[in-house]
Design a protein around this motif. Sequence first.
Motif, PDB file in Angstrom:
ATOM      1  N   GLY A  26       0.818  -1.210   0.000  1.00 41.15           N
ATOM      2  CA  GLY A  26       0.000   0.000   0.000  1.00 41.15           C
ATOM      3  C   GLY A  26       0.854   1.264   0.000  1.00 41.15           C
ATOM      4  O   GLY A  26       0.520   2.249  -0.661  1.00 41.15           O
ATOM      5  N   VAL A  27       1.953   1.232   0.733  1.00 41.04           N
ATOM      6  CA  VAL A  27       2.842   2.389   0.778  1.00 41.04           C
ATOM      7  C   VAL A  27       3.486   2.601  -0.594  1.00 41.04           C
ATOM      8  O   VAL A  27       3.576   3.722  -1.097  1.00 41.04           O
ATOM      9  N   THR A  28       3.880   1.491  -1.218  1.00 41.02           N
ATOM     10  CA  THR A  28       4.443   1.568  -2.560  1.00 41.02           C
ATOM     11  C   THR A  28       3.448   2.209  -3.526  1.00 41.02           C
ATOM     12  O   THR A  28       3.804   3.060  -4.344  1.00 41.02           O
ATOM     13  N   PHE A  29       2.178   1.812  -3.391  1.00 46.40           N
ATOM     14  CA  PHE A  29       1.172   2.388  -4.282  1.00 46.40           C
ATOM     15  C   PHE A  29       0.939   3.873  -4.007  1.00 46.40           C
ATOM     16  O   PHE A  29       0.714   4.647  -4.930  1.00 46.40           O
ATOM     17  N   SER A  30       0.976   4.258  -2.744  1.00 44.29           N
ATOM     18  CA  SER A  30       0.839   5.685  -2.443  1.00 44.29           C
ATOM     19  C   SER A  30       1.872   6.481  -3.225  1.00 44.29           C
ATOM     20  O   SER A  30       1.587   7.529  -3.798  1.00 44.29           O
ATOM     21  N   PHE A  31       3.083   5.940  -3.264  1.00 41.91           N
ATOM     22  CA  PHE A  31       4.150   6.607  -4.011  1.00 41.91           C
ATOM     23  C   PHE A  31       3.857   6.598  -5.506  1.00 41.91           C
ATOM     24  O   PHE A  31       3.950   7.619  -6.185  1.00 41.91           O
ATOM     25  N   LEU A  32       3.467   5.441  -6.001  1.00 39.58           N
ATOM     26  CA  LEU A  32       3.235   5.305  -7.448  1.00 39.58           C
ATOM     27  C   LEU A  32       2.060   6.143  -7.933  1.00 39.58           C
ATOM     28  O   LEU A  32       1.984   6.494  -9.108  1.00 39.58           O
ATOM     29  N   ILE A  33       1.122   6.442  -7.054  1.00 44.09           N
ATOM     30  CA  ILE A  33      -0.013   7.276  -7.460  1.00 44.09           C
ATOM     31  C   ILE A  33       0.384   8.748  -7.404  1.00 44.09           C
ATOM     32  O   ILE A  33       0.110   9.523  -8.313  1.00 44.09           O
ATOM     33  N   SER A  34       1.043   9.112  -6.319  1.00 45.25           N
ATOM     34  CA  SER A  34       1.358  10.530  -6.134  1.00 45.25           C
ATOM     35  C   SER A  34       2.425  11.021  -7.104  1.00 45.25           C
ATOM     36  O   SER A  34       2.361  12.148  -7.594  1.00 45.25           O
ATOM     37  N   ALA A  35       3.434  10.156  -7.391  1.00 44.32           N
ATOM     38  CA  ALA A  35       4.562  10.624  -8.211  1.00 44.32           C
ATOM     39  C   ALA A  35       4.150  11.199  -9.565  1.00 44.32           C
ATOM     40  O   ALA A  35       4.583  12.296  -9.915  1.00 44.32           O
ATOM     41  N   PRO A  36       3.328  10.515 -10.339  1.00 44.03           N
ATOM     42  CA  PRO A  36       2.939  11.156 -11.601  1.00 44.03           C
ATOM     43  C   PRO A  36       1.865  12.224 -11.431  1.00 44.03           C
ATOM     44  O   PRO A  36       1.852  13.213 -12.170  1.00 44.03           O
TER      45      PRO A  36
END
Lengths: 358, 78
Positions: A145-155
């Motif tokens: 979930g933390v990885t996804f938070s990053f992957l969503i916010s970055a772009p």
Amino acid sequence: MENLECACASEQKLKRENPKSKFFYWFWGLVLLGIWTLLYKSLLPFSQWFAFSLLALKPGSHLGEAVQFFVYDTPKVILLLTLVVFLVGIVRSYFSPERTRKILAGKRESVGNVLAALLGIVTPFCSCSAVPLFIGFVTAGIPLGVTFSFLISAPMVNEIALVLLYGLLGWKIAALYLFTGLFVAIVAGFVIGRLNLEHYIEDWVLKIRTDANVVTEDKKSFEQRIEYALQSVKDIVGKVWIYIVIGIAVGAGIHGYVPEDFMASIMGKSSWWSVPLAVIIGVPMYSNAAGIVPVVEALLGKGAALGTVLAFMMSVIALSLPEMLILRKVLKKRLIIVFASIVAMGILLVGYIFNLVI
Amino acid sequence: MEVKVLGPGCPNCEKTMNVVMDAIRESGIMANVTKVTDYAEIAKMGVLSTPGVVVDGQVKCAGKVPTKEEVISWLKGE
């Protein structure tokens, strides 16, 4: 460079290491900032002179307004973008995906989600390395979930989107976008984490073990950070200027020719289905922020509701078919669908809230 | 000397490959260059952002196209 030699020669004794460099950068930095401000200030009078005096178009006419809008907004946005990309470049030179991973490794979920979304803004990231990044994060023990938070916010929450929103729509909408973008990234990541979907990661990924401490951090000097920032200006502005020009041209066309309130019936507040429709249209569309914001601005001007337009913009930038195809290499289909639906739901929520509040 | 260029094949990875080849030619150092496109291999080396350059098992850079001078200095072991 040449004409600066003499200016520096007298000060050379004062500096031991890099006799010229620091002075050189500060000097030119200030000169360029001065030129930048002058240019920025003269854009509005210039665009008016260009459209209404030089081309002798009538103020208030469709063509006149469209031309003036285009001549004003294109250089304005490109100037803003250049400055901000440079500043963000300096900030980014302090971060790297490897460093971000080190920060995130071992963080608890809720704190991790917030941190990951925030780091997504400042970590240099390109969607072409989404896969190695994903593998690197997950295998270093960072929760899914933390990885996804990053992957969503970055772009989604990036400097290009924010600059364009600020330049075309003002700081309030830029700030709204920043906070709601972070909100979607944090909440969607958190929900994905709660759903225990780890077994939908491709099996070979989980077999890899990586260590968050392997990569050596390279220390950058002041000059290297400047170079890094200049390089990112060259890369980013060089890549997106054409989208900005096209986007603003489309926006200018909408400005001058589409009747006022035309969008109100389709993307207005009154129709409940406008938000989901905007998301459904937006998800498969693939554009970067540079191309979409000028269009968004024009839509808003024609009576589209803010929530609907924000939802549209977020779904275009945050969810894209190409990125999902890339992620398919490491995620099973079901997880991709869950990921896309949760983010889409977050965006829907943002859209409805804004339509309700504003 | 073993040089590995890591990248799935994006334009920047191609550029990196060219820079590395140029650097080898210019420095005259004998080096074996391989291209690593497999994500699992890339991740195992601890690189999270491509393109990356690995010289004799050591990650020299990640996430940017290096300059020819940088690559030459790595080849010389500086």
